[in-house]
Enzyme design. Structure first.
Site, mmCIF file in Angstrom:
data_model
loop_
_atom_site.group_PDB
_atom_site.id
_atom_site.type_symbol
_atom_site.label_atom_id
_atom_site.label_comp_id
_atom_site.label_asym_id
_atom_site.label_seq_id
_atom_site.Cartn_x
_atom_site.Cartn_y
_atom_site.Cartn_z
ATOM 1 N N GLU B 60 -1.244 34.707 11.109
ATOM 2 C CA GLU B 60 -0.357 34.921 11.879
ATOM 3 C C GLU B 60 -0.227 36.689 12.102
ATOM 4 O OE1 GLU B 60 0.343 32.792 10.066
ATOM 5 O OE2 GLU B 60 1.381 31.131 11.786
ATOM 6 N N HIS B 129 10.727 25.652 9.866
ATOM 7 C CA HIS B 129 11.045 24.755 10.534
ATOM 8 C C HIS B 129 11.853 25.903 11.757
ATOM 9 C CE1 HIS B 129 6.869 23.513 9.760
ATOM 10 N NE2 HIS B 129 7.162 23.845 11.585
#
Lengths: 282, 326
Positions: B60, B129
């Site tokens: 990321e 999440h």
């Protein structure tokens, strides 16, 4: 300096904060560097190539930028190469590995150059890594890395030439580990005597790159006392003039801190800017 | 005009932007042949090729750093972070580089990038999440943070984000990806990133929200109407920099305000809005400003997530209390 001298104008430099030599070579003015470190954002109005990055203060976080720049160059089929300068400390960060890894996958036109001066402030290389070399870190990313004597400017220039040319021909990234030694303190606020022995540093002065270049040129009868004196006084004059220009820089209105924050300052921050303006005029 | 889901609207606008501007590049984890885990980028690689729609390594920090590097050289990178819970390695790049490249170079380089990330709870996802941590982004000067609450606004706001000359983090509520439908005209028209949207006009209380929680907020306004309370509903949409004037004008009219957000309460963007009203709207206030927010806990796993997300009841109660305050 050796690396920058191997670059073309259209190449993109992504330096760290220890790369003044490269900056000067690329056309950044001495007074601009002084102005930035003297605490004035106008020092960032760089006279270097318009596409070059400013020197990066956080360690290693310019490496992924280099990968992005190189992707852009390749995507547009431009001839430029991204040249990313880092220190040995940066090789401990994920940033550099993530960038090298991506560069390897896409065979990007980028050269990573690690200025291995053995010290990240007070932390010696042996506490950064158990790897035998830093150059070998390229192997994990699927490309070639090599060590070069960083105190030999001719060797550095040669290695950089070769790596940049390799990248420019579309043959993918390269990593160069330039072995050197940080002779000075980390900054003017640092006292290296706290963590290393003066006699160890003293020994390293024998390999000081300018002295070595001078000795080589003298041995080739290409340099002598007259040239040395002339160059010395020329440099002194340049430095004095740059310092003078730096010291003569006028003060700046406080509200200029809002400039270049966004392309157009959002309305919601106008009041803050006005408050600052009011305080300055009061 | 076809009725589409929010994720379809995202896909439409990415395709539109890529078609109109050859500098737009889309990348992230699984965005290529797989079309993204939510299918937001479905079909794009087939249409625009692997050089413009690329699968990155699973990194990321790299994705956000690539955005900065590409944007600095005139490309229009649109990076995808698979879930907001994985955006944290990007914070260094967003704070230290993306948001200040223009300033750092005094206007010489800029960073017109978009970092997209699905956010929020409510889809029975595993831990990490369901994050809704926009406040850590809205604190960053030089950045824009945008979140849509409907397919129409997803289309217009994402297009605006891609056109914007500065870095934008674009949050996409996962709960709405397939849970919200709307008529979207793929006309290439962007919305403004400078204004909040008044979704419903009212006289008695202003309800302010953003993202998926506007679903509950609008339902609450409906329920309040049954009790004779007229609620105005504002979708803040652009969270940084936010439209203070629309908020102040609404509260000047209603005199009451309830801020609703899914993110944890303490230090959330609701606190900023409450402070704005205390500083500039105090004389219009007829009741204390209320916040209905996620709790200051770890977002629970799916069995308890519905107890975490602000409910219609909690919003109605807070609005009712504000209206009864004397």
């Amino acid at each position: 300096m050796g690396v920058a001298s191997a670059m073309r104008q259209e190449d993109v430099l992504l330096p760290s904060y220890r790369d003044n030599g490269a900056l000067l070579w690329r056309g950044v003015k001495m007074e601009e560097i002084l102005l930035y470190w003297g605490g004035d954002e106008r020092g960032n109005l760089s006279s270097g190539p318009p596409h070059d990055f400013p020197f990066c203060i956080p360690v290693g976080s310019q490496a992924p930028h280099a990968a992005g720049v190189a992707y852009a160059l390749k995507f547009r089929k431009q001839q430029g190469v991204a040249v990313c300068l880092l220190g040995d400390g940066a090789t401990s960060k994920g940033d550099m590995y993530e960038a090298m890894n991506f560069a390897g996958v896409h065979r990007l036109p980028v050269v990573f150059v690690v200025n291995n001066n053995q010290w990240a402030i007070s932390v010696p290389l042996k506490l950064q890594t158990a790897a035998q070399t830093l150059a070998q870190k390229a192997i994990a990313a699927g490309f070639y890395g090599e060590q070069v004597d960083g105190n030999d400017i001719v060797a550095v220039r040669e290695a950089a030439n070769e790596a940049i040319d390799h990248a420019r021909r579309g043959c993918g990234p390269r990593l160069i580990e330039a072995l050197t030694y940080r002779l000075g303190d980390h900054t003017t606020a640092d006292d290296a005597a706290r963590y290393r022995l003066p006699q160890d540093v003293q020994m390293r002065w024998k390999e000081e790159p300018i002295a070595r270049l001078r000795a080589y040129l003298v041995s080739q009868k290409a340099w002598g006392k007259a040239e040395e004196e002339e160059l010395s006084s020329h440099c002194q004059r340049e430095i004095d003039a740059a310092v003078e220009r730096y010291l003569a820089t006028s003060s700046r209105a406080p509200e200029t801190m809002f400039e270049h924050l966004y392309k157009d300052l959002p309305a919601v921050y106008a009041a803050q800017r006005e408050e600052l303006e009011g305080l300055a005029n009061a | 005009m076809p009725e589409v889901t929010l994720v379809d609207a995202i896909n439409l606008v990415l395709a539109r932007a890529m078609q109109d501007d050859p500098n737009v590049i889309v990348f992230g984890e699984d965005v290529g042949i797989n079309g993204g885990v939510f299918r937001a980028t479905a079909g794009l690689q087939q249409r625009f090729g692997p050089e413009r729609v690329l699968d990155t390594p699973l990194a990321e920090l790299l994705i956000s750093g690539l955005c900065v590097g590409m944007a600095s050289q005139g490309l229009k990178p649109v990076g995808e972070i698979q879930f907001m819970g994985f955006i944290y390695p990007c914070i260094d790049q967003l704070v230290n580089h993306a948001s200040r490249l223009r300033h750092r170079t005094q206007g010489r380089l800029s960073c017109p990038m978009v970092l997209r990330a699905p956010c929020g709870a409510g889809i029975r996802a595993p831990e990490h999440h369901s994050e809704h941590t926009e406040a850590m982004l809205t604190h960053i000067p030089g950045l824009r943070v945008v979140i849509p609450s409907s397919p129409e606004r997803a289309y217009g706001l994402l297009l605006a984000a891609i056109h914007d000359p500065d870095p934008v983090v674009f949050l996409e509520p996962t709960r709405l990806y397939r849970g919200a439908r709307g008529l979207v005209d793929d006309n290439g028209e962007a919305l403004s990133l400078d204004v909040a949207f008044v979704l419903r006009e009212g006289r008695d209380v202003t309800l302010i929200g953003w993202g998926a929680i506007l679903k509950e907020t609008l339902a609450a306004a409906e329920a309040l109407a049954d009790e004779g309370i007229s609620a105005e509903v504002i979708d803040l949409a652009t969270l940084k920099p936010y439209d203070a004037e629309t908020i102040l004008a609404s509260v000047a009219k209603t005199g009451r305000c309830v801020i609703v957000h899914e993110a944890a309460r303490t230090g959330g963007l609701g606190a900023e809005i409450a402070a704005l009203l205390a500083e500039r709207g105090l004389t219009s206030l007829l009741a204390p400003v209320a916040r209905v927010a996620g709790y200051d806990t770890v977002i629970p796993l799916p069995r308890l997530e519905q107890s975490y997300i602000p409910s219609i009841n909690r919003i109605v109660s807070a609005a009712r209390r504000a209206c009864r305050f004397t």
